[in-house]
Design a protein around this motif. Sequence first.
Motif, PDB file in Angstrom:
ATOM      1  N   HIS A  53     -11.160 -22.834  13.837  1.00  0.00           N
ATOM      2  CA  HIS A  53     -12.590 -22.735  13.526  1.00  0.00           C
ATOM      3  C   HIS A  53     -12.875 -23.565  12.278  1.00  0.00           C
ATOM      4  CE1 HIS A  53     -12.797 -19.724  16.605  1.00  0.00           C
ATOM      5  NE2 HIS A  53     -11.745 -19.135  16.058  1.00  0.00           N
ATOM      6  N   PHE A  54     -13.728 -24.587  12.455  1.00  0.00           N
ATOM      7  CA  PHE A  54     -13.921 -25.593  11.421  1.00  0.00           C
ATOM      8  C   PHE A  54     -15.364 -25.671  10.933  1.00  0.00           C
ATOM      9  CE2 PHE A  54     -10.147 -26.886  13.616  1.00  0.00           C
ATOM     10  CZ  PHE A  54      -9.352 -27.473  12.647  1.00  0.00           C
ATOM     11  N   VAL A  55     -15.481 -25.980   9.653  1.00  0.00           N
ATOM     12  CA  VAL A  55     -16.728 -26.426   9.061  1.00  0.00           C
ATOM     13  C   VAL A  55     -16.437 -27.844   8.579  1.00  0.00           C
ATOM     14  CG1 VAL A  55     -18.386 -26.159   7.183  1.00  0.00           C
ATOM     15  CG2 VAL A  55     -17.472 -24.124   8.340  1.00  0.00           C
ATOM     16  N   LEU A  56     -17.159 -28.816   9.124  1.00  0.00           N
ATOM     17  CA  LEU A  56     -17.027 -30.199   8.686  1.00  0.00           C
ATOM     18  C   LEU A  56     -18.074 -30.413   7.605  1.00  0.00           C
ATOM     19  CD1 LEU A  56     -15.634 -32.937   9.018  1.00  0.00           C
ATOM     20  CD2 LEU A  56     -17.344 -33.486  10.773  1.00  0.00           C
ATOM     21  N   ASP A  57     -17.621 -30.456   6.366  1.00  0.00           N
ATOM     22  CA  ASP A  57     -18.512 -30.553   5.215  1.00  0.00           C
ATOM     23  C   ASP A  57     -18.759 -32.017   4.878  1.00  0.00           C
ATOM     24  OD1 ASP A  57     -19.914 -30.325   2.854  1.00  0.00           O
ATOM     25  OD2 ASP A  57     -18.257 -29.430   1.724  1.00  0.00           O
ATOM     26  N   LEU A  58     -19.975 -32.471   5.192  1.00  0.00           N
ATOM     27  CA  LEU A  58     -20.374 -33.857   4.947  1.00  0.00           C
ATOM     28  C   LEU A  58     -21.327 -33.971   3.762  1.00  0.00           C
ATOM     29  CD1 LEU A  58     -20.957 -34.909   8.676  1.00  0.00           C
ATOM     30  CD2 LEU A  58     -18.867 -35.172   7.304  1.00  0.00           C
ATOM     31  N   THR A  64     -26.354 -32.345   3.258  1.00  0.00           N
ATOM     32  CA  THR A  64     -27.518 -32.145   2.416  1.00  0.00           C
ATOM     33  C   THR A  64     -28.602 -33.139   2.825  1.00  0.00           C
ATOM     34  OG1 THR A  64     -26.582 -33.644   0.780  1.00  0.00           O
ATOM     35  CG2 THR A  64     -26.174 -31.306   0.451  1.00  0.00           C
ATOM     36  N   PRO A  65     -29.848 -32.883   2.429  1.00  0.00           N
ATOM     37  CA  PRO A  65     -30.914 -33.847   2.767  1.00  0.00           C
ATOM     38  C   PRO A  65     -30.545 -35.245   2.280  1.00  0.00           C
ATOM     39  CG  PRO A  65     -31.845 -31.837   1.866  1.00  0.00           C
ATOM     40  CD  PRO A  65     -30.342 -31.735   1.696  1.00  0.00           C
ATOM     41  N   GLY A  66     -30.808 -36.223   3.128  1.00  0.00           N
ATOM     42  CA  GLY A  66     -30.478 -37.597   2.778  1.00  0.00           C
ATOM     43  C   GLY A  66     -30.187 -38.413   4.019  1.00  0.00           C
ATOM     44  N   ILE A  96     -25.934 -26.645  12.219  1.00  0.00           N
ATOM     45  CA  ILE A  96     -26.016 -27.401  10.973  1.00  0.00           C
ATOM     46  C   ILE A  96     -26.382 -26.446   9.839  1.00  0.00           C
ATOM     47  CG2 ILE A  96     -27.134 -29.317   9.772  1.00  0.00           C
ATOM     48  CD1 ILE A  96     -25.645 -30.279  12.256  1.00  0.00           C
ATOM     49  N   TYR A  97     -25.695 -26.591   8.726  1.00  0.00           N
ATOM     50  CA  TYR A  97     -25.948 -25.781   7.537  1.00  0.00           C
ATOM     51  C   TYR A  97     -26.087 -26.705   6.335  1.00  0.00           C
ATOM     52  CZ  TYR A  97     -24.642 -21.891  10.485  1.00  0.00           C
ATOM     53  OH  TYR A  97     -24.607 -20.977  11.503  1.00  0.00           O
ATOM     54  N   HIS A  98     -26.658 -26.177   5.263  1.00  0.00           N
ATOM     55  CA  HIS A  98     -26.889 -26.988   4.068  1.00  0.00           C
ATOM     56  C   HIS A  98     -25.759 -26.897   3.045  1.00  0.00           C
ATOM     57  CE1 HIS A  98     -30.798 -27.988   5.558  1.00  0.00           C
ATOM     58  NE2 HIS A  98     -31.081 -26.709   5.718  1.00  0.00           N
ATOM     59  N   SER A  99     -24.825 -25.982   3.262  1.00  0.00           N
ATOM     60  CA  SER A  99     -23.687 -25.865   2.345  1.00  0.00           C
ATOM     61  C   SER A  99     -22.540 -25.152   3.061  1.00  0.00           C
ATOM     62  CB  SER A  99     -24.073 -25.061   1.104  1.00  0.00           C
ATOM     63  OG  SER A  99     -24.253 -23.697   1.436  1.00  0.00           O
ATOM     64  N   PRO A 100     -21.314 -25.381   2.596  1.00  0.00           N
ATOM     65  CA  PRO A 100     -20.182 -24.668   3.176  1.00  0.00           C
ATOM     66  C   PRO A 100     -20.296 -23.152   2.962  1.00  0.00           C
ATOM     67  CG  PRO A 100     -19.424 -26.482   1.809  1.00  0.00           C
ATOM     68  CD  PRO A 100     -20.895 -26.391   1.631  1.00  0.00           C
ATOM     69  N   GLU A 111     -22.960 -21.337   2.971  1.00  0.00           N
ATOM     70  CA  GLU A 111     -23.873 -20.841   3.997  1.00  0.00           C
ATOM     71  C   GLU A 111     -23.177 -20.807   5.365  1.00  0.00           C
ATOM     72  OE1 GLU A 111     -28.253 -22.011   5.867  1.00  0.00           O
ATOM     73  OE2 GLU A 111     -27.393 -23.252   4.289  1.00  0.00           O
ATOM     74  N   ALA A 112     -22.414 -21.851   5.669  1.00  0.00           N
ATOM     75  CA  ALA A 112     -21.764 -21.965   6.981  1.00  0.00           C
ATOM     76  C   ALA A 112     -20.653 -20.939   7.182  1.00  0.00           C
ATOM     77  CB  ALA A 112     -21.195 -23.374   7.162  1.00  0.00           C
ATOM     78  N   THR A 113     -20.056 -20.468   6.103  1.00  0.00           N
ATOM     79  CA  THR A 113     -18.913 -19.558   6.220  1.00  0.00           C
ATOM     80  C   THR A 113     -19.278 -18.097   5.963  1.00  0.00           C
ATOM     81  OG1 THR A 113     -18.288 -19.968   3.904  1.00  0.00           O
ATOM     82  CG2 THR A 113     -17.228 -21.330   5.599  1.00  0.00           C
ATOM     83  N   GLN A 114     -20.553 -17.791   5.860  1.00  0.00           N
ATOM     84  CA  GLN A 114     -20.953 -16.403   5.589  1.00  0.00           C
ATOM     85  C   GLN A 114     -20.498 -15.445   6.683  1.00  0.00           C
ATOM     86  OE1 GLN A 114     -25.159 -16.347   4.844  1.00  0.00           O
ATOM     87  NE2 GLN A 114     -24.896 -16.822   2.675  1.00  0.00           N
ATOM     88  N   ARG A 115     -20.603 -15.867   7.924  1.00  0.00           N
ATOM     89  CA  ARG A 115     -20.160 -15.039   9.055  1.00  0.00           C
ATOM     90  C   ARG A 115     -18.831 -15.551   9.565  1.00  0.00           C
ATOM     91  NH1 ARG A 115     -25.791 -15.067  12.236  1.00  0.00           N
ATOM     92  NH2 ARG A 115     -26.872 -13.511  10.990  1.00  0.00           N
ATOM     93  N   THR A 116     -17.989 -14.629   9.994  1.00  0.00           N
ATOM     94  CA  THR A 116     -16.697 -15.029  10.552  1.00  0.00           C
ATOM     95  C   THR A 116     -16.909 -15.729  11.894  1.00  0.00           C
ATOM     96  OG1 THR A 116     -16.424 -12.868  11.573  1.00  0.00           O
ATOM     97  CG2 THR A 116     -15.408 -13.187   9.402  1.00  0.00           C
ATOM     98  N   PRO A 117     -15.965 -16.578  12.299  1.00  0.00           N
ATOM     99  CA  PRO A 117     -16.115 -17.307  13.564  1.00  0.00           C
ATOM    100  C   PRO A 117     -16.110 -16.378  14.774  1.00  0.00           C
ATOM    101  CG  PRO A 117     -14.260 -18.155  12.282  1.00  0.00           C
ATOM    102  CD  PRO A 117     -14.749 -16.923  11.593  1.00  0.00           C
ATOM    103  N   SER A 118     -16.816 -16.811  15.812  1.00  0.00           N
ATOM    104  CA  SER A 118     -16.754 -16.089  17.086  1.00  0.00           C
ATOM    105  C   SER A 118     -15.857 -16.895  18.021  1.00  0.00           C
ATOM    106  CB  SER A 118     -18.149 -15.926  17.690  1.00  0.00           C
ATOM    107  OG  SER A 118     -18.691 -17.184  18.020  1.00  0.00           O
ATOM    108  N   PRO A 119     -15.183 -16.229  18.941  1.00  0.00           N
ATOM    109  CA  PRO A 119     -14.229 -16.931  19.804  1.00  0.00           C
ATOM    110  C   PRO A 119     -14.876 -17.914  20.780  1.00  0.00           C
ATOM    111  CG  PRO A 119     -14.367 -14.605  20.387  1.00  0.00           C
ATOM    112  CD  PRO A 119     -15.194 -14.797  19.161  1.00  0.00           C
ATOM    113  N   ASP A 120     -16.173 -17.818  21.005  1.00  0.00           N
ATOM    114  CA  ASP A 120     -16.831 -18.720  21.954  1.00  0.00           C
ATOM    115  C   ASP A 120     -17.737 -19.724  21.252  1.00  0.00           C
ATOM    116  OD1 ASP A 120     -18.683 -16.874  21.120  1.00  0.00           O
ATOM    117  OD2 ASP A 120     -19.563 -16.576  23.087  1.00  0.00           O
ATOM    118  N   GLY A 121     -17.322 -20.166  20.078  1.00  0.00           N
ATOM    119  CA  GLY A 121     -18.145 -21.031  19.242  1.00  0.00           C
ATOM    120  C   GLY A 121     -18.632 -22.311  19.889  1.00  0.00           C
ATOM    121  N   LEU A 122     -17.860 -22.931  20.745  1.00  0.00           N
ATOM    122  CA  LEU A 122     -18.258 -24.180  21.389  1.00  0.00           C
ATOM    123  C   LEU A 122     -18.363 -24.030  22.906  1.00  0.00           C
ATOM    124  CD1 LEU A 122     -16.165 -26.742  19.323  1.00  0.00           C
ATOM    125  CD2 LEU A 122     -18.652 -26.496  19.321  1.00  0.00           C
TER     126      LEU A 122
END
Length: 139
Positions: A52-57, A90-92, A109-113, A115-126
């Motif tokens: 389970h990944f967050v790609l932080d750009l 982030t905006p840009g 899409i989230y504005h920060s890591p 925010e993206a990691t507040q909830r644990t991953p679900s097994p059917d994410g994709l």
Amino acid sequence: MRTNIIRDEHVTVSYDVVNGWTVVEVDGDVDLRTSPMIREAVIRLLGEGHRHFVLDLCFVPFMDSMGLGMVVAITKRIREHGGSLRITYTPGPIVRVFEISGLHATYQIYHSPEEATQRTPSPDGLADWPHSPSVKKGS
């Protein structure tokens, strides 16, 4: 604890595990030169058991079509392993790249890591990818 997995003159990629998510932070341009390295780094993490990944750009000043292709390629690999993917930026300029390509509607899409990691991953994410996610920005 953040671990560097790529460090060269063009890009630095590191990761940390937060609340069940492997947060992959990219710092530098995502383009023809760096996209293959980033893709291979995520594939290595998959091989090590990360799912389970967050790609932080958030620290990416520039992304071209090769960067978008890399995002789609790693999404397919993560999906094959039963994982999830969320993207932060982030905006840009990166926002515009995702909007023009239409990919902003197919990812969570989230504005920060944080925010993206507040909830644990679900097994059917994709499970429904590439269709629009049921959870939208910041949800």
